[in-house]
Structure formats: C-alpha cells, structure tokens
Write an enzyme that holds these catalytic residues in place. Structure first.
Site, PDB file in Angstrom:
ATOM      1  N   LEU A  88    -107.356 -46.474 -50.988  1.00 17.18           N
ATOM      2  CA  LEU A  88    -106.763 -46.485 -52.544  1.00 17.18           C
ATOM      3  C   LEU A  88    -106.660 -47.954 -53.010  1.00 17.18           C
ATOM      4  CD1 LEU A  88    -103.559 -44.461 -51.498  1.00 17.18           C
ATOM      5  CD2 LEU A  88    -105.521 -43.544 -52.709  1.00 17.18           C
ATOM      6  N   ARG A 110    -107.184 -53.555 -49.936  1.00 18.78           N
ATOM      7  CA  ARG A 110    -107.812 -54.591 -50.576  1.00 18.78           C
ATOM      8  C   ARG A 110    -108.225 -55.755 -49.574  1.00 18.78           C
ATOM      9  NH1 ARG A 110    -102.671 -54.920 -54.374  1.00 18.78           N
ATOM     10  NH2 ARG A 110    -103.098 -53.491 -55.643  1.00 18.78           N
ATOM     11  N   THR A 112    -104.734 -49.287 -54.784  1.00 20.64           N
ATOM     12  CA  THR A 112    -103.396 -49.917 -54.827  1.00 20.64           C
ATOM     13  C   THR A 112    -102.993 -50.166 -53.010  1.00 20.64           C
ATOM     14  OG1 THR A 112    -102.456 -47.727 -54.795  1.00 20.64           O
ATOM     15  CG2 THR A 112    -102.712 -48.822 -56.702  1.00 20.64           C
ATOM     16  N   CYS A 113    -103.632 -50.027 -52.407  1.00 20.56           N
ATOM     17  CA  CYS A 113    -103.398 -50.232 -50.769  1.00 20.56           C
ATOM     18  C   CYS A 113    -103.788 -51.564 -50.425  1.00 20.56           C
ATOM     19  CB  CYS A 113    -103.900 -49.484 -50.060  1.00 20.56           C
ATOM     20  SG  CYS A 113    -104.077 -49.497 -48.291  1.00 20.56           S
ATOM     21  N   ASP A 114    -102.769 -52.531 -50.025  1.00 24.20           N
ATOM     22  CA  ASP A 114    -102.866 -54.027 -49.656  1.00 24.20           C
ATOM     23  C   ASP A 114    -103.951 -53.797 -48.358  1.00 24.20           C
ATOM     24  OD1 ASP A 114    -101.257 -54.843 -51.499  1.00 24.20           O
ATOM     25  OD2 ASP A 114     -99.525 -54.839 -50.114  1.00 24.20           O
TER      26      ASP A 114
END
Length: 105
Positions: free
Chosen positions: A6, A13, A8-10
């Site tokens: 995702l 990233r 938005t997933c740290d």
C-alpha cells in the site's frame, strides 16, 4: 523485482526506498495478479493475512471465518506487507532477514 503493498504503508515506503529499482504495485488500486497471489498463498499460507491490522479488527466474526483467499480478494489491505517478488523468490514483510536476503541490510 516487484513490491506489492500500500502506498500509505510506512513499511512499504521503507522497502521502496531501499529497493529503488523495484516496481511498486499498490494492491488497493491495482490488486495482485492471480498467479502471484497463488504462489504467495502456497509459500506463506495464513501468514499472508495481517491479523493485527485495523481492517482485520473491523471485520465481523463471520467475515474472519472466510478462507484467506476470499478475505484477500474482498479486502486487499488485509495482506501482510510488503510482498516482494524477486524472480522465483518470494518475501513477506520487511524484516532484517528479508533485507539481508535482498542485500540491503
């Protein structure tokens, strides 16, 4: 190499930053190809489900009782992330072992 996760997933990233040559695929927007998902289910089984996620906690007991492949099809955010495909090798998560195997630790 592909990273499925995702945007938005740290954790995703971090993997993207460490593996800049990899192609990122957002599972919420684009999904995971069925052949990749089948290989991942064979390799990781129920570990493919992130049972600590907000999405999981929001499911009813009836929904949680469904087969993992049905849950993942209905709720892509339930997949433990990232799922990394490097040729024939599959990696789940961004642990030290995964990083070491990919030569970034």
């Amino acid at each position: 190499m592909e990273i499925y996760g995702l945007k938005t997933c740290d954790t995703c990233r971090k993997a993207i930053k460490a593996l800049p040559a990899a192609r990122f695929v957002d599972v919420r927007a684009d999904g995971v190809p069925e052949d990749v998902m089948e290989r991942a289910r064979g390799a990781f089984g129920a570990a493919l489900l992130n049972t600590r996620s907000t999405t999981w906690r929001g499911l009813s007991e009836d929904e949680r009782a469904k087969a993992p492949e049905v849950l993942l099809a209905d709720h892509p955010a339930l997949m433990k992330r990232p799922l990394i495909v490097d040729g024939d090798a599959l990696y789940l998560g961004w642990t030290g072992d995964v990083q070491k195997s990919l030569g970034v630790a």
